[in-house]
Design a protein around this motif. Structure first.
Motif, PDB file in Angstrom:
ATOM      1  N   CYS A  56       0.792  14.020  16.021  1.00 34.97           N
ATOM      2  CA  CYS A  56       1.760  15.023  16.613  1.00 34.97           C
ATOM      3  C   CYS A  56       0.974  15.879  17.346  1.00 34.97           C
ATOM      4  O   CYS A  56      -0.100  15.746  17.663  1.00 34.97           O
ATOM      5  CB  CYS A  56       2.465  15.964  15.518  1.00 34.97           C
ATOM      6  SG  CYS A  56       1.376  16.900  14.450  1.00 34.97           S
ATOM      7  N   ARG A  57       1.774  17.022  18.000  1.00 38.49           N
ATOM      8  CA  ARG A  57       1.096  17.579  18.859  1.00 38.49           C
ATOM      9  C   ARG A  57       0.676  19.248  18.119  1.00 38.49           C
ATOM     10  O   ARG A  57       0.962  19.197  16.970  1.00 38.49           O
ATOM     11  CB  ARG A  57       2.064  18.508  19.908  1.00 38.49           C
ATOM     12  CG  ARG A  57       2.373  17.430  20.867  1.00 38.49           C
ATOM     13  CD  ARG A  57       3.658  18.121  21.769  1.00 38.49           C
ATOM     14  NE  ARG A  57       4.537  18.707  20.847  1.00 38.49           N
ATOM     15  CZ  ARG A  57       5.903  18.866  21.133  1.00 38.49           C
ATOM     16  NH1 ARG A  57       6.495  18.235  22.302  1.00 38.49           N
ATOM     17  NH2 ARG A  57       6.575  19.349  20.214  1.00 38.49           N
ATOM     18  N   VAL A  58      -0.352  19.879  18.496  1.00 39.32           N
ATOM     19  CA  VAL A  58      -0.921  20.914  17.774  1.00 39.32           C
ATOM     20  C   VAL A  58       0.324  21.941  17.425  1.00 39.32           C
ATOM     21  O   VAL A  58       0.374  22.274  16.359  1.00 39.32           O
ATOM     22  CB  VAL A  58      -2.108  21.761  18.321  1.00 39.32           C
ATOM     23  CG1 VAL A  58      -2.454  23.076  17.660  1.00 39.32           C
ATOM     24  CG2 VAL A  58      -3.331  20.693  18.314  1.00 39.32           C
ATOM     25  N   SER A  59       1.107  22.172  18.311  1.00 34.46           N
ATOM     26  CA  SER A  59       2.274  23.134  18.352  1.00 34.46           C
ATOM     27  C   SER A  59       3.230  22.744  17.254  1.00 34.46           C
ATOM     28  O   SER A  59       4.059  23.539  16.616  1.00 34.46           O
ATOM     29  CB  SER A  59       3.060  23.359  19.697  1.00 34.46           C
ATOM     30  OG  SER A  59       3.571  21.817  20.129  1.00 34.46           O
ATOM     31  N   ASP A  60       3.254  21.306  16.887  1.00 35.97           N
ATOM     32  CA  ASP A  60       4.153  20.819  15.603  1.00 35.97           C
ATOM     33  C   ASP A  60       3.763  21.384  14.422  1.00 35.97           C
ATOM     34  O   ASP A  60       4.405  21.422  13.460  1.00 35.97           O
ATOM     35  CB  ASP A  60       4.085  19.380  15.857  1.00 35.97           C
ATOM     36  CG  ASP A  60       4.786  18.868  17.114  1.00 35.97           C
ATOM     37  OD1 ASP A  60       5.734  19.475  17.663  1.00 35.97           O
ATOM     38  OD2 ASP A  60       4.595  17.595  17.476  1.00 35.97           O
ATOM     39  N   LEU A  61       2.398  21.764  14.335  1.00 34.32           N
ATOM     40  CA  LEU A  61       1.776  22.048  12.841  1.00 34.32           C
ATOM     41  C   LEU A  61       2.532  23.658  12.541  1.00 34.32           C
ATOM     42  O   LEU A  61       2.285  24.006  11.502  1.00 34.32           O
ATOM     43  CB  LEU A  61       0.375  22.126  12.921  1.00 34.32           C
ATOM     44  CG  LEU A  61      -0.341  20.881  13.457  1.00 34.32           C
ATOM     45  CD1 LEU A  61      -1.790  21.221  13.450  1.00 34.32           C
ATOM     46  CD2 LEU A  61       0.203  19.685  12.509  1.00 34.32           C
ATOM     47  N   PHE A  62       3.129  24.199  13.470  1.00 31.93           N
ATOM     48  CA  PHE A  62       3.654  25.662  13.274  1.00 31.93           C
ATOM     49  C   PHE A  62       4.901  25.637  13.485  1.00 31.93           C
ATOM     50  O   PHE A  62       5.411  25.172  14.209  1.00 31.93           O
ATOM     51  CB  PHE A  62       2.535  26.507  14.393  1.00 31.93           C
ATOM     52  CG  PHE A  62       1.343  26.560  14.233  1.00 31.93           C
ATOM     53  CD1 PHE A  62       0.461  27.048  13.254  1.00 31.93           C
ATOM     54  CD2 PHE A  62       0.383  25.732  15.156  1.00 31.93           C
ATOM     55  CE1 PHE A  62      -0.921  26.998  13.371  1.00 31.93           C
ATOM     56  CE2 PHE A  62      -0.678  25.196  15.024  1.00 31.93           C
ATOM     57  CZ  PHE A  62      -1.374  26.113  13.916  1.00 31.93           C
ATOM     58  N   GLY A  63       5.763  26.679  12.940  1.00 28.88           N
ATOM     59  CA  GLY A  63       6.926  26.847  12.798  1.00 28.88           C
ATOM     60  C   GLY A  63       7.591  27.624  14.165  1.00 28.88           C
ATOM     61  O   GLY A  63       6.709  27.628  15.241  1.00 28.88           O
TER      62      GLY A  63
END
Length: 72
Positions: A56-63
């Motif tokens: 996934c993308r790094v941004s997908d790790l965060f809400g």
């Protein structure tokens, strides 16, 4: 900051140990990142490794807050 790591692990049927091995960190570290309080301490290089391991993308790790991990 909201952690989505636990959700992504479940979606990919991956264990915390599997992610730890793929990202080159300790399982306890992954456990911390699965919490909203712990995700804020993730370094950018770790976020990149985790995102790569989870596909996934790094941004997908965060809400929904859209905040970047610390160390950027």
């Amino acid at each position: 900051m909201i952690s989505r790591v636990k959700v992504l692990l479940a979606e990919r049927r991956m264990t915390m140990q599997g992610l730890a091995d793929a990202a080159g960190v300790h399982r306890d570290t992954v456990g911390r990142w699965c919490t909203d309080d712990g995700i804020g301490g993730m370094r950018m290089k770790d976020a990149e490794s985790v995102a790569a391991a989870l596909g996934c993308r790094v941004s997908d790790l965060f809400g929904e807050t859209g905040e970047a991990p610390s160390g950027q």
